[in-house]
Write a protein that holds these residues in place. Structure first.
Motif, mmCIF file in Angstrom:
data_model
loop_
_atom_site.group_PDB
_atom_site.id
_atom_site.type_symbol
_atom_site.label_atom_id
_atom_site.label_comp_id
_atom_site.label_asym_id
_atom_site.label_seq_id
_atom_site.Cartn_x
_atom_site.Cartn_y
_atom_site.Cartn_z
ATOM 1 N N LEU A 267 5.941 3.772 10.029
ATOM 2 C CA LEU A 267 4.946 2.883 9.153
ATOM 3 C C LEU A 267 5.721 2.443 8.096
ATOM 4 C CD1 LEU A 267 1.912 5.306 9.179
ATOM 5 C CD2 LEU A 267 1.884 2.813 10.185
ATOM 6 N N PRO A 268 6.782 1.533 8.552
ATOM 7 C CA PRO A 268 7.952 1.219 7.306
ATOM 8 C C PRO A 268 7.543 0.440 6.346
ATOM 9 C CG PRO A 268 8.588 0.237 9.439
ATOM 10 C CD PRO A 268 7.712 1.206 9.653
ATOM 11 N N GLU A 269 6.421 -0.172 6.635
ATOM 12 C CA GLU A 269 6.224 -1.314 5.798
ATOM 13 C C GLU A 269 5.270 -0.860 4.552
ATOM 14 O OE1 GLU A 269 2.866 -1.456 9.018
ATOM 15 O OE2 GLU A 269 4.748 -0.673 8.718
ATOM 16 N N PHE A 270 5.041 0.429 4.409
ATOM 17 C CA PHE A 270 4.301 1.223 3.463
ATOM 18 C C PHE A 270 5.025 2.121 2.533
ATOM 19 C CE2 PHE A 270 1.292 0.516 6.969
ATOM 20 C CZ PHE A 270 0.446 -0.278 6.412
ATOM 21 N N ALA A 271 5.180 2.075 1.330
ATOM 22 C CA ALA A 271 5.573 3.336 0.701
ATOM 23 C C ALA A 271 4.986 4.690 0.999
ATOM 24 C CB ALA A 271 5.361 3.021 -0.857
ATOM 25 N N ALA B 113 -3.945 5.145 -3.734
ATOM 26 C CA ALA B 113 -3.228 5.416 -2.397
ATOM 27 C C ALA B 113 -4.170 5.650 -1.402
ATOM 28 C CB ALA B 113 -2.225 6.614 -2.777
ATOM 29 N N VAL B 114 -3.616 5.635 0.086
ATOM 30 C CA VAL B 114 -4.398 5.947 1.174
ATOM 31 C C VAL B 114 -3.800 7.252 1.616
ATOM 32 C CG1 VAL B 114 -4.798 5.434 3.647
ATOM 33 C CG2 VAL B 114 -4.645 3.596 2.031
ATOM 34 N N TYR B 115 -4.616 8.304 1.571
ATOM 35 C CA TYR B 115 -4.236 9.630 2.184
ATOM 36 C C TYR B 115 -4.322 9.885 3.625
ATOM 37 C CZ TYR B 115 -3.687 11.261 -2.748
ATOM 38 O OH TYR B 115 -3.196 11.468 -3.908
ATOM 39 N N CYS C 89 -9.662 7.898 -4.014
ATOM 40 C CA CYS C 89 -8.496 7.352 -3.291
ATOM 41 C C CYS C 89 -8.827 6.047 -2.572
ATOM 42 C CB CYS C 89 -7.756 8.196 -2.418
ATOM 43 S SG CYS C 89 -8.746 8.948 -1.149
ATOM 44 N N GLN C 90 -8.200 5.141 -2.143
ATOM 45 C CA GLN C 90 -8.426 4.187 -1.614
ATOM 46 C C GLN C 90 -9.083 4.307 -0.357
ATOM 47 O OE1 GLN C 90 -8.352 0.691 -2.774
ATOM 48 N NE2 GLN C 90 -8.067 2.028 -4.629
ATOM 49 N N ALA C 91 -8.450 5.145 0.474
ATOM 50 C CA ALA C 91 -8.963 5.591 2.007
ATOM 51 C C ALA C 91 -8.397 6.764 2.446
ATOM 52 C CB ALA C 91 -8.581 4.260 2.915
ATOM 53 N N LYS D 57 0.712 -1.286 -0.005
ATOM 54 C CA LYS D 57 -0.199 0.167 0.247
ATOM 55 C C LYS D 57 0.961 1.274 -0.115
ATOM 56 C CE LYS D 57 -4.316 -1.690 2.192
ATOM 57 N NZ LYS D 57 -4.095 -2.799 2.575
ATOM 58 N N LYS D 58 0.553 2.365 -0.846
ATOM 59 C CA LYS D 58 1.199 3.667 -0.709
ATOM 60 C C LYS D 58 0.233 4.611 0.125
ATOM 61 C CE LYS D 58 1.276 6.606 -4.259
ATOM 62 N NZ LYS D 58 1.946 7.146 -5.723
ATOM 63 N N LEU D 59 1.067 5.277 1.019
ATOM 64 C CA LEU D 59 0.447 6.359 1.935
ATOM 65 C C LEU D 59 0.927 7.739 1.101
ATOM 66 C CD1 LEU D 59 1.137 5.011 5.379
ATOM 67 C CD2 LEU D 59 -0.800 4.423 3.878
ATOM 68 N N VAL D 60 -0.196 8.592 1.144
ATOM 69 C CA VAL D 60 0.244 9.996 0.756
ATOM 70 C C VAL D 60 -0.226 10.915 1.748
ATOM 71 C CG1 VAL D 60 -0.345 11.772 -0.939
ATOM 72 C CG2 VAL D 60 -0.375 9.369 -1.823
ATOM 73 N N PHE D 61 0.820 11.652 2.451
ATOM 74 C CA PHE D 61 0.724 12.411 3.538
ATOM 75 C C PHE D 61 0.437 13.920 3.091
ATOM 76 C CE2 PHE D 61 3.056 8.833 5.015
ATOM 77 C CZ PHE D 61 2.566 8.542 6.177
#
Length: 207
Positions: free
Chosen positions: A24-28, A48-50, A67-69, A2-6
């Motif tokens: 949260l190192p397991e996510f891009a 992405a998850v925002y 977006c996904q979530a 999963k990709k996280l966009v902050f």
């Protein structure tokens, strides 16, 4: 993966999120920069998850098609009060901030950060006063209530019960009772509650 966009809020930059992203190192991870400090860097990724803070939620709802979530931390759907929104912040407060910012931006930014919960904030040398002034006007005028309600993305809402910028009554008016409350939390949960946020975000994404 999963990709996280902050997406940060008013007065901050992408660096605001680096501590939480490290938890949260397991996510891009990728970081939007709204241009208040440094260059503008938008990201529109439907896969992405925002992860948003404060008015960053409004930016995502207005600018990202899908977006996904969405995770909303210290967020809101309409900041200022009107005749149909009694729990918002008095608009005269924003008007006063806007007038003062046009004269003494350092003073307004510093006072805002102190109210957020920051300790000894220093006005950044790379601050873009034009973008910050425009951001205050967006904060005054934003209203994403209907768009947020109609979003199909999964949502996680997290708030601090001692938030002086987005009071509890405004959070409840925006999101109802489906909120994870951080006892004693201020407006800077992503800076002061990184480990706890990582646990809640991970649990939400695992669902």
């Amino acid at each position: 993966m999963k990709k996280l966009v902050f997406v940060h809020g008013w007065g901050f930059a992408a660096e605001f999120w680096h501590g939480l992203a490290t938890e949260l190192p397991e996510f891009a991870s990728e970081f939007v920069n709204l241009g208040f400090l440094g260059d503008v860097h938008p990201i529109n990724d439907p896969n992405a998850v925002y992860i948003t803070h404060s008015m960053g939620l409004a930016w995502v709802v207005e600018q990202v098609a899908n977006c996904q979530a969405i995770v909303a931390i210290n967020g809101f759907t309409k900041f200022c009060r009107d005749e149909n929104w009694s729990n918002g912040v008095p608009p005269r407060m924003l008007e006063r901030m806007i007038r003062q910012f046009d004269r003494t931006p350092e003073t307004v930014w510093t006072e805002f950060m102190k109210n957020c919960g920051a300790i000894d904030p220093v006005y950044p040398t790379k601050a873009n006063t034009e973008a910050l002034s425009k951001g205050l006007r967006c904060l005054r005028d934003c209203d994403i209530r209907l768009k947020f309600k109609n979003l199909t993305a999964d949502k996680l809402i997290i708030a601090g019960d001692q938030d002086r910028i987005v009071p509890e009554k405004l959070t409840r008016a925006s999101f109802g009772e489906d909120v994870i409350w951080y006892k004693g939390g201020n407006h800077l949960l992503p800076l002061f509650e990184q480990k706890k946020l990582a646990v809640d975000i991970r649990r939400f994404l695992d669902r």
